[in-house]
Design a protein around this motif. Structure first.
Motif, mmCIF file in Angstrom:
data_model
loop_
_atom_site.group_PDB
_atom_site.id
_atom_site.type_symbol
_atom_site.label_atom_id
_atom_site.label_comp_id
_atom_site.label_asym_id
_atom_site.label_seq_id
_atom_site.Cartn_x
_atom_site.Cartn_y
_atom_site.Cartn_z
ATOM 1 N N PRO A 1 10.256 21.708 39.447
ATOM 2 C CA PRO A 1 9.864 20.596 38.566
ATOM 3 C C PRO A 1 10.356 19.241 39.092
ATOM 4 C CG PRO A 1 10.616 22.452 37.247
ATOM 5 C CD PRO A 1 10.864 22.816 38.690
ATOM 6 N N GLY B 1 11.954 7.535 26.907
ATOM 7 C CA GLY B 1 11.461 8.190 25.704
ATOM 8 C C GLY B 1 11.897 9.632 25.527
ATOM 9 N N ILE B 2 12.562 10.204 26.525
ATOM 10 C CA ILE B 2 12.952 11.623 26.443
ATOM 11 C C ILE B 2 14.150 11.779 25.508
ATOM 12 C CG2 ILE B 2 13.685 13.657 27.743
ATOM 13 C CD1 ILE B 2 12.643 12.319 30.284
ATOM 14 N N PRO B 3 14.053 12.600 24.487
ATOM 15 C CA PRO B 3 15.201 12.771 23.573
ATOM 16 C C PRO B 3 16.282 13.660 24.179
ATOM 17 C CG PRO B 3 13.274 13.934 22.707
ATOM 18 C CD PRO B 3 12.850 13.322 24.015
ATOM 19 N N SER C 1 10.327 4.268 20.986
ATOM 20 C CA SER C 1 10.323 5.600 20.364
ATOM 21 C C SER C 1 11.740 6.157 20.296
ATOM 22 C CB SER C 1 9.415 6.536 21.161
ATOM 23 O OG SER C 1 9.607 7.879 20.790
ATOM 24 N N ALA C 2 12.488 5.992 21.394
ATOM 25 C CA ALA C 2 13.868 6.499 21.429
ATOM 26 C C ALA C 2 14.758 5.735 20.449
ATOM 27 C CB ALA C 2 14.418 6.404 22.848
ATOM 28 N N VAL D 1 14.309 21.828 31.089
ATOM 29 C CA VAL D 1 13.836 20.664 31.832
ATOM 30 C C VAL D 1 13.074 19.745 30.885
ATOM 31 C CG1 VAL D 1 12.417 19.871 33.763
ATOM 32 C CG2 VAL D 1 13.598 22.071 33.920
ATOM 33 N N LEU D 2 13.440 18.480 30.880
ATOM 34 C CA LEU D 2 12.811 17.503 30.002
ATOM 35 C C LEU D 2 12.180 16.411 30.865
ATOM 36 C CD1 LEU D 2 15.879 17.062 27.618
ATOM 37 C CD2 LEU D 2 14.007 18.674 27.338
ATOM 38 N N ARG D 3 10.941 16.073 30.574
ATOM 39 C CA ARG D 3 10.188 15.155 31.424
ATOM 40 C C ARG D 3 9.484 14.139 30.557
ATOM 41 N NH1 ARG D 3 4.906 14.775 33.459
ATOM 42 N NH2 ARG D 3 4.691 14.780 35.725
ATOM 43 N N GLY D 4 9.483 12.896 30.963
ATOM 44 C CA GLY D 4 8.767 11.890 30.183
ATOM 45 C C GLY D 4 8.921 10.513 30.785
ATOM 46 N N PRO D 5 8.285 9.528 30.146
ATOM 47 C CA PRO D 5 8.339 8.174 30.685
ATOM 48 C C PRO D 5 9.746 7.600 30.571
ATOM 49 C CG PRO D 5 7.181 8.200 28.586
ATOM 50 C CD PRO D 5 7.463 9.626 28.942
ATOM 51 N N GLY E 1 6.568 1.336 24.512
ATOM 52 C CA GLY E 1 6.412 2.447 23.561
ATOM 53 C C GLY E 1 7.494 3.504 23.696
ATOM 54 N N PRO E 2 7.674 4.060 24.889
ATOM 55 C CA PRO E 2 8.669 5.130 25.043
ATOM 56 C C PRO E 2 10.084 4.705 24.655
ATOM 57 C CG PRO E 2 7.185 5.105 26.915
ATOM 58 C CD PRO E 2 6.852 3.888 26.098
ATOM 59 N N GLN F 1 8.198 18.091 41.974
ATOM 60 C CA GLN F 1 6.835 17.735 41.573
ATOM 61 C C GLN F 1 6.750 16.373 40.900
ATOM 62 O OE1 GLN F 1 3.819 19.464 41.639
ATOM 63 N NE2 GLN F 1 4.781 20.848 43.093
#
Lengths: 428, 428
Positions: free
Chosen positions: B275, B137-139, B310-311, B297-301, B306-307, B278
């Motif tokens: 990051p 899902g991260i753009p 979404s993309a 830094v980009l973080r996501g499922p 859904g994710p 973690q």
């Protein structure tokens, strides 16, 4: 499209100079990426003679940014002067009226006049882009408007004032008082001319109001943002919060509730192991939650020549590529007027009280909380040398209204020595 | 533009169904955001009769995705079947040949055939979009291609296989062996049919090769990615790394060096407070470094209905809005063939050796390292019950070639009991 895209840049401070450098140094890269040359034709700033370390002799000079905005050889007016009114507003209006697209880093201007400007741009068939206005180099406007366009956004949160985060981080790391770090930040030139813009949460509030508009399709409404600054945050609270597993951040939260749109910019506790809790120094972070994407976290530098110029150039490249998106993601006329909801969505709260050290004092406080329907998750009384005993309470989820009623009732018990500190614990 | 944008969806697994749900449930939102209705006209999947919990009766059905791709009532072919060749490739080629734009989540296909497909699309004047293929899902494709278009990208890093990160996280948190967690992940259905795609780093390597191409303007070259899986990572290494202040991640790194493009997907140590350090469980993270923006830094499922949907919808909305960007950010014919550089950029390394427990053993190892120009930052010999003594070494920055030479020379000393573990410490 091989017609050059011609920029007119108003404002040659740090960011303006950064933009000039990128356009000059990366001509080939930009042309390859966008399919056409990106060039600067004219610039404007307060002082023509200042040495800015960059060669401006190829560009026409305008003393008046409004004149720059109207020039026939400018396609995109890049406004990097700042200011909520005055030349910034006048020149952007002139640019739109004379058929230019606009790229700006000006959050204050858009927070106050965004709706009117968006409508004007729309009528003229022009676009206003402002990636650099929110969270510096992080492409968050793009993520919200475009990348996550398939989502109903449910909540947007952000640490978007690097100065405040620097102050709070340094207080924790070095055990310094707010006043000490404030004085230091002032000396280092980290603060706005009016420091209240930073520490009062106004600058970050401007940014939040812009994110809210895009996230929820509502008209920008900065006046509806509940603002609370970090001036009252003590080193004691920072340490106590840390011991309880939290960090204090100046956190913006916008969420749509059944009662309307909540927008608040205030010091909050966040779990110290969360991405927000881990954020240090001047770095910015925006958390976006959508029904499909769940949660996206974006982190990056919130200010500075390179990062801010990077954001400006992202907008410029989009325009060069022919991407046209409405200022706030949907047509300005379709933006709804959100009902403002007082921040009352339930959350746990951190309370810090100074109690008179006598029998029954704690019982009175516990009773007042119970009477207002607030239950206690954790309570601790810390060591004290003075007559007043510091008491820390973490409540279970409650509404702010109930808490405010309890705090008022506490004053009548006669055992509370000073106004309690009450900070929301934002679950992230 | 009020002509509807008509989608044909091939593949109705989790992601396909997610896309159908969004298009059905958010018709108004999508139309407001993009300026035109977004509709589905036809779908295709292996089994017509399966109950997918979503109403498909409004859509034409095609058993053959190639037939779907050629339909006159389809503007955008959405490929969600997967697979490096076969129907996915055939149908995307057919879609391009018959003038459709393409949205796909298929990293394997693009990693192997991306250049040819991008060239075909370009000749036909169509676009291929693949936000869902990298980091769920991260753009991130959008951030790299558009938001950061003003940057020379210097390094891209990512944890992009949720299964591997889940396995490594659970080993650390619960003290379980690789084999135990692998068996558990298999039972939970977290693994690909061929688990080597996950734990061997192939899936994440596909993603890295796509990011590299966009970041550096080079032709996708998956074969040049140095791949190393997590199968050899022991709970002992995870614990030792943790004690030393690091976490082990299956980390992809692409960077342009004077010698050419380095691309590697391998288990690395990263500082535990960074990051990347973690990051827990199935979440993905991408770190982008550019000369202007510094670090984002980009973080996501990284997966899920859904994710990923979404993309896909982000790409669909861009096409609906009329945004046309080259598949890999610049015209396919302009993508250069990067010279492949062996991963040799200097870094500290973590070494784990089993030494015979006799006098002089450690001295021999230290001598071998010194002979190869490798200096030691930290060394520790841990408690042991067996004859072999576990020795941990953190080196100062060195090149992998020097380290490999040293490791080979260690075999000749007669004091090393088994092949040493050598993991790069990536500075982030």
């Amino acid at each position: 499209m091989t017609t050059p895209l011609r920029l007119g840049i108003a404002g040659l401070g740090t960011v303006g100079v950064g933009v000039v450098k990128i356009v000059r140094q990366k001509a080939n890269l930009l042309a390859t990426r966008t399919g056409r040359p990106v060039v600067i034709t004219a610039v404007s700033a307060r002082s023509r003679d200042k040495d800015r370390g960059v060669n401006l002799s190829d560009y026409a000079w305008e003393d008046d940014p409004v004149a720059l905005a109207k020039r026939d050889d400018v396609d995109v007016f890049v406004e990097l002067m700042g200011g909520e009114n005055g030349p910034a507003k006048d020149s952007i209006e002139a640019a739109i009226a004379s058929g230019k697209d606009v790229v700006t880093a000006n959050k204050a201007l858009l927070a106050h006049h965004g709706q009117a400007l968006a409508e004007a741009a729309e009528e003229a068939g022009r676009v206003i882009r402002f990636e650099a206005a929110v969270a510096g180099g992080i492409p968050v406007i793009k993520a919200l408007t475009e990348g996550l366009a398939g989502n109903d956004i449910t909540r947007v949160m952000g640490v978007m004032n690097g100065t405040c985060n620097y102050i709070l981080t340094r207080m924790l790391d070095d055990g310094l008082s707010y006043d000490e770090v404030f004085a230091e930040a002032d000396k280092l030139g980290y603060l706005e001319a009016d420091p209240n813009l930073d520490v009062g949460g106004i600058d970050a509030g401007h940014k939040l109001s812009l994110l809210s508009s895009i996230a929820f399709g509502t008209q920008v409404d900065f006046d509806a943002v509940e603002l609370e600054g970090i001036q009252r945050i003590s080193i004691e609270d920072i340490k106590q919060a840390n011991d309880l597993g939290y960090r204090i951040k100046l956190l913006g939260v916008a969420q749509m509730t059944g009662r309307g749109l909540e927008q608040r910019m205030s010091p909050c506790l966040v779990p110290k192991n969360s991405p927000l809790g881990q954020l240090k120094g001047g770095t910015n972070m925006v958390v976006i939650e959508g029904d499909a994407v769940e949660q996206i976290v974006l982190r990056g530098p919130g200010a500075g020549e390179g990062p801010t110029a990077s954001a400006v150039m992202g907008d410029v490249c989009d325009i060069a590529r022919g991407f046209r998106v409405s200022t706030f993601g949907i047509p300005a006329k379709s933006l709804s007027k959100a009902k403002t909801a007082q921040s009352n969505s339930p959350a746990p709260y951190y309370l810090h009280l100074k109690l008179e050290d006598r029998p029954g004092a704690l019982a009175k406080i516990a009773t007042v909380l119970g009477d207002n329907g607030i239950s206690i998750d954790r309570m601790r009384q810390t060591k004290h040398k003075n007559a007043a005993a510091p008491v820390l309470i973490v409540t279970h989820k409650t509404q702010r209204a109930a808490l405010d009623a309890a705090i008022e009732a506490m004053q009548d018990t006669g055992v509370v020595e000073s106004a309690p500190v009450a900070l929301r614990i934002e679950m992230v």
